[in-house]
Design a protein around this motif. Structure first.
Motif, mmCIF file in Angstrom:
data_model
loop_
_atom_site.group_PDB
_atom_site.id
_atom_site.type_symbol
_atom_site.label_atom_id
_atom_site.label_comp_id
_atom_site.label_asym_id
_atom_site.label_seq_id
_atom_site.Cartn_x
_atom_site.Cartn_y
_atom_site.Cartn_z
ATOM 1 N N HIS A 162 -11.748 -6.699 -3.311
ATOM 2 C CA HIS A 162 -10.373 -6.656 -2.817
ATOM 3 C C HIS A 162 -9.853 -8.068 -2.578
ATOM 4 O O HIS A 162 -10.602 -8.958 -2.174
ATOM 5 N N LYS A 163 -8.567 -8.260 -2.816
ATOM 6 C CA LYS A 163 -7.904 -9.514 -2.489
ATOM 7 C C LYS A 163 -6.807 -9.191 -1.472
ATOM 8 O O LYS A 163 -5.760 -8.639 -1.820
ATOM 9 N N LEU A 164 -7.057 -9.537 -0.230
ATOM 10 C CA LEU A 164 -6.069 -9.340 0.824
ATOM 11 C C LEU A 164 -5.241 -10.623 0.938
ATOM 12 O O LEU A 164 -5.799 -11.712 1.049
ATOM 13 N N LEU B 79 1.316 -8.833 4.968
ATOM 14 C CA LEU B 79 -0.102 -8.635 4.654
ATOM 15 C C LEU B 79 -0.198 -7.527 3.610
ATOM 16 O O LEU B 79 0.266 -6.412 3.844
ATOM 17 N N SER B 80 -0.782 -7.852 2.450
ATOM 18 C CA SER B 80 -0.823 -6.865 1.371
ATOM 19 C C SER B 80 -2.163 -6.905 0.647
ATOM 20 O O SER B 80 -2.929 -7.863 0.766
ATOM 21 N N ILE C 160 1.191 -2.608 0.888
ATOM 22 C CA ILE C 160 1.554 -3.510 1.980
ATOM 23 C C ILE C 160 1.037 -2.885 3.266
ATOM 24 O O ILE C 160 1.396 -1.767 3.620
ATOM 25 N N PHE C 161 0.191 -3.632 3.979
ATOM 26 C CA PHE C 161 -0.431 -3.105 5.197
ATOM 27 C C PHE C 161 0.404 -3.382 6.440
ATOM 28 O O PHE C 161 0.416 -2.572 7.373
ATOM 29 N N LEU D 187 -5.380 -8.121 9.721
ATOM 30 C CA LEU D 187 -6.279 -8.525 8.633
ATOM 31 C C LEU D 187 -7.732 -8.295 9.024
ATOM 32 O O LEU D 187 -8.520 -7.755 8.236
ATOM 33 N N MET D 188 -8.102 -8.697 10.236
ATOM 34 C CA MET D 188 -9.490 -8.517 10.669
ATOM 35 C C MET D 188 -9.841 -7.034 10.791
ATOM 36 O O MET D 188 -10.954 -6.623 10.433
#
Length: 433
Positions: free
Chosen positions: A288-290, A303-304, A311-312, A325-326
């Motif tokens: 995954h690439k966050l 943040l995606s 999109i988170f 993110l964490m």
């Protein structure tokens, strides 16, 4: 990052001399090869910078002591000003210039720098200022002429005359010529928001910069901390300082060169490219690439999962984005362990019960947020992909022949999957479609 957050524009005017050129220059445009362009940020020598367009007010302009000294030192060079011409000697000089700046995007020839290859016509009134040492061409600069302005475009020189600072000399001679024509402004191009090879232009007096809000201000008031480059970097740095080590080790700042190609061609919907000049990228062990971008226009973080997949979170608070993110990173870690355990058991059963002709392997699919650990069962012509969805506690099977995919079924237990696979194998579906 919304690409509308910054200015990236180009135009191919039919006429660009006299007042037409003045109007472009007044609004922060500059000559870019055979086009007029204006762009707020640039990728240069593997880094991202903000662009700072410059102009010198010629009313009350004066040369500095060192500039007058340089002009006297090079007074032995004969000056010739004439409409632009192309010769083999200038072409060779241009190629040396290209190598020095190592720009992959610069035009391949001097002529194509100024004129489209498919045309011999140009909308600009372009002149050249050549400096000769006897019969030897020491250097030449090129500039466009407007009604009340002169716009410098390019300066090239014979490497043997590098100690004479020919590039600076031609700039000063252009200013002298502009003064002799009673022009109001001299536009030397742009500099960057950080120290660079273009900084010799800052030595001109009466210097102003375009602030990207439509106004020209004295260069004395230029503040690099207000440039887009600094703002984006500082916003992303604020997030970095809030992350724990487990995530921070996987994170790096990307200077997104591809952004500048796709912003001109408006092809973000066709390309797997993050629509931001800079962003933070966290590459997980599961492919995954966050990404974390900062949108200047909306003044918020995004943040995606890579480009457009998911999109988170969106927030103006760096602490909230860092926390999200964490959370996602650690949730994926827990989910990956569970998925891998379920599919490893299935892999062992498949290898024990099914034909040895079918190869199996586990891999990560970074485009999915659930069921991203997948088990591939490969036949000669067909492959089955099996995911374990933690949110549903189910197995999902997809069949692919390399051309198209079909959903083969959703199953609630390991045994159900094994029974379904036996049917596929007995029908020889993994052999011939």
């Amino acid at each position: 990052m919304s690409i509308q957050s910054m200015i990236f524009e180009f135009d191919m005017p039919e006429v660009c001399n006299g007042k037409a050129l003045d109007d472009y220059l007044e609004n922060g445009w500059f000559r870019d090869g055979s086009l007029m362009s204006r762009y707020e940020m640039i990728h240069f020598r593997e880094q991202i910078y903000s662009v700072v367009p410059l102009r010198a007010q010629l009313n009350g302009f004066s040369f500095s002591r060192s500039q007058r000294k340089l002009l006297r030192r090079n007074s032995f060079l004969t000056q010739v000003i004439q409409p632009i011409t192309f010769t083999e000697e200038k072409e060779e000089m241009y190629q040396t210039h290209r190598m020095r700046f190592k720009s992959k995007n610069s035009p391949k020839t001097l002529k194509s720098y100024f004129i489209e290859e498919s045309s011999n016509m140009t909308p600009f009134e372009t002149w050249e200022l050549s400096l000769y040492d006897g019969d030897t061409l020491a250097g030449v600069s090129f500039f466009d002429v407007g009604e009340k302005s002169i716009c410098s475009i390019l300066a090239i020189f014979n490497p043997a005359y590098e100690p004479q600072s020919i590039g600076i000399t031609t700039m000063l001679r252009e200013v002298e010529y502009a003064l002799s024509l009673n022009k109001e402004y001299y536009y030397p191009g742009y500099v960057l928001d950080q120290p660079s090879v273009f900084d010799y232009k800052k030595r001109l007096s009466n210097l102003e910069f375009f602030n990207w809000e439509g106004n020209w201000e004295s260069m004395n008031y230029f503040d690099p901390t207000k440039a887009a480059n600094h703002i984006i970097r500082s916003k992303l740095t604020a997030v970095l300082q809030l992350l724990d080590r487990s995530v921070l080790r996987q994170l790096h700042l990307v200077h997104n060169e591809q952004f500048f190609y796709h912003v001109w061609h408006q092809t973000f919907d066709l390309a797997d490219v993050i629509p931001a000049p800079m962003y933070l990228e966290c590459i997980t062990p599961w492919a995954h690439k966050l990404n974390i971008q900062y949108d200047l226009k909306q003044k918020e973080y995004i943040l995606s999962l890579h480009h457009y997949y998911a999109i988170f979170a969106q927030s103006s608070d760096p602490e909230e984005i860092a926390g999200k993110l964490m959370d996602i990173y650690h949730e994926m870690n827990t989910s990956a362990s569970y998925q891998q355990n379920q599919l490893s058991n299935l892999k062992q059963q498949i290898e024990y019960r099914l034909s040895e002709d079918n190869r199996t392997h586990l891999y990560s699919n970074g485009n999915k947020t659930d069921g991203f650990i997948e088990l591939a069962v490969e036949g000669e012509y067909l492959t089955l992909y099996i995911s374990f969805l933690t949110s549903e506690d189910t197995y999902e099977v997809t069949a692919s022949n390399g051309v198209r995919e079909i959903q083969a079924g959703v199953y609630y237990s390991l045994q159900e999957v094994l029974d379904a696979l036996k049917i596929w194998v007995n029908k020889k579906s993994l052999g011939k479609v």
